[in-house]
Design a protein around this motif. Structure first.
Motif, short mmCIF file in Angstrom:
data_model
loop_
_atom_site.label_atom_id
_atom_site.label_comp_id
_atom_site.label_asym_id
_atom_site.label_seq_id
_atom_site.Cartn_x
_atom_site.Cartn_y
_atom_site.Cartn_z
N UNK A 450 35.93 53.53 28.48
CA UNK A 450 36.55 52.65 27.46
C UNK A 450 35.50 52.05 26.54
N UNK A 451 34.36 51.66 27.12
CA UNK A 451 33.34 50.96 26.33
C UNK A 451 32.56 51.90 25.41
N UNK A 452 32.39 53.15 25.82
CA UNK A 452 31.43 54.02 25.13
C UNK A 452 32.05 55.15 24.32
N UNK A 453 33.28 55.54 24.65
CA UNK A 453 33.89 56.68 23.96
C UNK A 453 34.97 56.16 23.02
N UNK A 454 34.95 56.58 21.74
CA UNK A 454 35.96 56.06 20.80
C UNK A 454 37.38 56.41 21.29
N UNK A 455 38.31 55.46 21.12
CA UNK A 455 39.71 55.71 21.50
C UNK A 455 40.34 56.70 20.55
N UNK A 456 41.56 57.17 20.85
CA UNK A 456 42.21 58.21 20.05
C UNK A 456 42.43 57.81 18.59
N UNK A 457 42.46 56.49 18.31
CA UNK A 457 42.71 56.08 16.92
C UNK A 457 41.43 55.72 16.17
N UNK A 458 40.28 55.79 16.87
CA UNK A 458 39.03 55.39 16.22
C UNK A 458 38.35 56.60 15.59
#
Length: 475
Positions: A450-458
């Motif tokens: 969660x902290x390091x990988x961009x979420x699906x909308x980022x």
């Protein structure tokens, strides 16, 4: 016609599950035709059908078993019927080959005869496939041993020389010329090479991927496509984190680090072979062809930072406390000598004034509880030993890994309740490793993702593709 730029090669590699049935072979034929229509010459590198090499391995231990032999032939008779291939085209030669190799094994049951028997799986799958493809396109069969000579290394045990041989990577213009005079689609076996005296050697685990990368390099191919049953490399193991994102592009160094630290999709030897000749390697999913896959190639990708979070299980951690380290010169040399004598290779080391922390992979070192405890006993003459025998290494992989620490502050709270046994950063700044007790890795893995990988909308700099849930849902 005359040779032209259109004679550039593309190599397509298919693993055991991809060559096991009619629906897969229809897709493979379609892919070969599609690459042809783009103007490429096509080399198909195929594994043995799923389960066949394992059966041959059992047969090598029980060469008298007619039941095993019948089962093996039945798998291929079924494939042959499935592909509408006449069994008389390949069966007599197959039976003769098997008889020869089994007789060879009975006469001299060493690794050389074993390799010769184990290589038959690839011969069978490609011979049957050749007959199937011939009704659809112009295709030739070549023996992979004509192109891949293994490097003999007298240092290695005979078993390693025959069953896990290495080949040097490089271009071979003469081979390119020879194979370019064949029909435009060529099919060959993965996993095997030739020894200097004409014997058959195997290229070890991941050998078909490796031979495909070596052959692509020999032919100066435009790219190697590895068709498998997963869409590529992900930002985490999708079975653990359904929000894991497909990685659209990484470079050879990052891919190697991922493979070495627990991502099982492609073998490190095949990445090295592709990297040596600068051949781009693309991982694609045969049953989800609309998913773009992962491209591994040279060069920096725009995005620095963590690309994936992997887990290595079956780790052991030893805390070696030397109470008088300053006075004692050569303490570490003594400790490492014990590991050397026990034939154990060490994954990670961290040292401080009084304590040396060592992490070992139990699986690759074949360390059961008994071996581990006897290793600890051997060390007790030198220092106090505290052993954590069931650990997991969580690896954060990507260029500029060290910059990830500042984004992990929320994740680090996890260690208030759970011990962090070891933290190690690779010198090439590609990997940050956190060792924890088994069972403590789940919240760490999810929190770090969660902290390091961009979420699906980022926004994702063209590195991160769709999330696994969406890929799975679409198919």
């Amino acid at each position: 016609g005359t040779a032209s730029l259109a004679d550039k090669w593309i190599v397509l590699k298919f693993g055991g599950t991809s060559v096991a049935g009619r629906s897969q072979w229809d897709v493979i034929a379609g892919l070969a035709q599609a690459r042809r229509s783009q103007g490429f010459r096509v080399l198909l590198v195929c594994s043995a059908a799923a389960g066949v090499t394992n059966r041959l391995t059992v047969l090598a231990d029980q060469p008298q078993s007619s039941r095993l032999l019948d089962e093996l032939l039945e798998i291929h008779l079924e494939l042959s019927r499935d592909l509408d291939v006449d069994e008389s085209d390949w069966l007599p030669e197959a039976e003769e080959l098997l008889d020869q190799r089994l007789a060879g094994l009975a006469a001299d049951p060493g690794p050389q005869a074993r390799a010769a028997l184990l290589s038959i799986g690839e011969w069978l799958s490609t011979q049957i496939a050749l007959r199937f493809l011939e009704t659809r396109m112009e295709v030739s069969w070549v023996d992979a041993r004509d192109a891949l000579e293994v490097v003999s290394d007298p240092e290695l045990s005979p078993a390693r020389q025959w069953l896990s041989a290495g080949c040097s990577a490089g271009r071979d213009p003469e081979l390119e010329q020879r194979w370019s005079e064949l029909k435009p689609v060529v099919i060959t076996q993965g996993f095997i090479g030739r020894t200097r005296d004409g014997g058959t050697a195997l290229l070890g685990r991941g050998g078909s991927d490796t031979s495909a990368a070596l052959l692509a390099g020999r032919l100066g191919a435009e790219r190697l496509e590895i068709w498998t049953d997963v869409p590529g490399l992900f930002s985490a193991d999708p079975r653990r984190i359904p929000q894991a994102r497909l990685l659209t592009g990484v470079n050879y160094e990052e891919a190697l680090e991922m493979a070495a630290s627990g991502a099982r999709v492609v073998h490190p030897r095949s990445i090295r072979a592709a990297g040596a000749t600068g051949t781009p390697l693309v991982i694609r999913d045969l049953s989800r062809r609309e998913a773009g896959g992962t491209r591994i190639s040279a060069g920096q990708f725009a995005a620095r930072g963590i690309k994936t979070i992997t887990c290595q299980e079956h780790m052991a951690v030893m805390l070696l406390q030397n109470l008088d380290a300053r006075q004692q010169v050569g303490f570490l040399a003594g400790v490492f000598d014990v590991f050397r004598r026990c034939g154990v290779s060490i994954d990670l080391v961290a040292t401080s004034e009084t304590t040396t922390t060592v992490a070992l992979n139990r699986e690759s070192n074949h360390l059961g509880d008994r071996e581990l405890h006897s290793l600890a006993e051997d060390l007790k003459s030198l220092c106090r030993v505290e052993l954590f025998n069931d650990c997991v290494c969580v690896n954060l992989v990507g260029h500029g890994a060290s910059t990830a620490l500042c984004r992990l502050q929320n994740v680090m709270r996890h260690f208030e309740e759970h011990p962090l046994l070891m933290l190690s950063q690779s010198a090439n700044d590609l990997c940050l490793s956190l060792l924890v007790r088994a069972g403590d890795e789940e919240p760490l893995l999810h929190g770090a993702h969660r902290a390091l990988i961009p979420g699906p909308d980022e926004p994702a700099d063209g590195v991160f593709g769709p999330i696994w849930e969406d890929i799975r849902g679409a198919s």
